[in-house]
Design a protein around this motif. Sequence first.
Motif, PDB file in Angstrom:
ATOM      1  N   MET A   6       1.266   6.508 -11.414  1.00 16.44           N
ATOM      2  CA  MET A   6       1.634   7.081  -9.989  1.00 16.44           C
ATOM      3  C   MET A   6       0.906   6.085  -9.021  1.00 16.44           C
ATOM      4  O   MET A   6       1.386   6.087  -7.970  1.00 16.44           O
ATOM      5  N   LEU A   7      -0.305   6.276  -9.524  1.00  5.16           N
ATOM      6  CA  LEU A   7      -1.372   5.814  -8.091  1.00  5.16           C
ATOM      7  C   LEU A   7      -0.979   4.260  -8.096  1.00  5.16           C
ATOM      8  O   LEU A   7      -0.968   3.695  -7.031  1.00  5.16           O
ATOM      9  N   PHE A   8      -0.771   3.758  -9.094  1.00  6.07           N
ATOM     10  CA  PHE A   8      -0.552   2.041  -9.123  1.00  6.07           C
ATOM     11  C   PHE A   8       0.818   1.913  -8.177  1.00  6.07           C
ATOM     12  O   PHE A   8       1.110   1.003  -7.392  1.00  6.07           O
ATOM     13  N   LEU A   9       1.993   2.604  -8.501  1.00  7.20           N
ATOM     14  CA  LEU A   9       3.216   2.792  -7.805  1.00  7.20           C
ATOM     15  C   LEU A   9       3.156   2.799  -6.274  1.00  7.20           C
ATOM     16  O   LEU A   9       3.531   2.257  -5.671  1.00  7.20           O
ATOM     17  N   VAL A  10       2.167   3.892  -5.936  1.00 13.30           N
ATOM     18  CA  VAL A  10       2.047   4.030  -4.470  1.00 13.30           C
ATOM     19  C   VAL A  10       1.192   2.996  -3.709  1.00 13.30           C
ATOM     20  O   VAL A  10       1.542   2.582  -2.785  1.00 13.30           O
ATOM     21  N   LEU A  11       0.443   2.562  -4.418  1.00 16.40           N
ATOM     22  CA  LEU A  11      -0.420   1.476  -3.830  1.00 16.40           C
ATOM     23  C   LEU A  11       0.219   0.123  -3.789  1.00 16.40           C
ATOM     24  O   LEU A  11       0.208  -0.569  -2.833  1.00 16.40           O
ATOM     25  N   ILE A  12       1.172  -0.148  -4.758  1.00 17.46           N
ATOM     26  CA  ILE A  12       2.123  -0.921  -4.488  1.00 17.46           C
ATOM     27  C   ILE A  12       3.109  -0.983  -3.491  1.00 17.46           C
ATOM     28  O   ILE A  12       3.446  -2.071  -2.849  1.00 17.46           O
ATOM     29  N   VAL A  13       3.551   0.304  -3.418  1.00 16.42           N
ATOM     30  CA  VAL A  13       4.539   0.328  -2.237  1.00 16.42           C
ATOM     31  C   VAL A  13       3.796   0.190  -0.854  1.00 16.42           C
ATOM     32  O   VAL A  13       4.605  -0.326   0.117  1.00 16.42           O
ATOM     33  N   ILE A  14       2.347   0.834  -0.828  1.00 12.13           N
ATOM     34  CA  ILE A  14       1.962   0.862   0.552  1.00 12.13           C
ATOM     35  C   ILE A  14       1.456  -0.847   0.986  1.00 12.13           C
ATOM     36  O   ILE A  14       1.779  -1.046   1.884  1.00 12.13           O
ATOM     37  N   GLY A  15       1.416  -1.589  -0.225  1.00 14.23           N
ATOM     38  CA  GLY A  15       0.739  -2.870   0.216  1.00 14.23           C
ATOM     39  C   GLY A  15       2.108  -3.681   0.430  1.00 14.23           C
ATOM     40  O   GLY A  15       2.124  -4.360   1.476  1.00 14.23           O
TER      41      GLY A  15
END
Length: 54
Positions: A6-15
Motif C-alpha cells: 500500500m505504501l508503494f502504491l501511494v508513493l507511486i500515485v503521489i509521484g
Amino acid sequence: MNQSDMLFLVLIVIGLSSLTLVIVQFVRSRRRGGDSDGRGGNWWESPWDEDQRR
C-alpha cells in the motif's frame, strides 16, 4: 496486500500526480508565450541579452 504494498502504491500515485502537475504547468507557460509579468521574449532570455541586440 500488505502495508508495504500500500505504501508503494501511494508513493507511486503521489509521484505520478506531481510529475503530471509539473508537465502541465510547463506546457501552459510555454503556450502562454513567456513570462507572466507581460514582458516579451523567450523564457530562456535574460535581461542582459537585450543589450546585445542593440
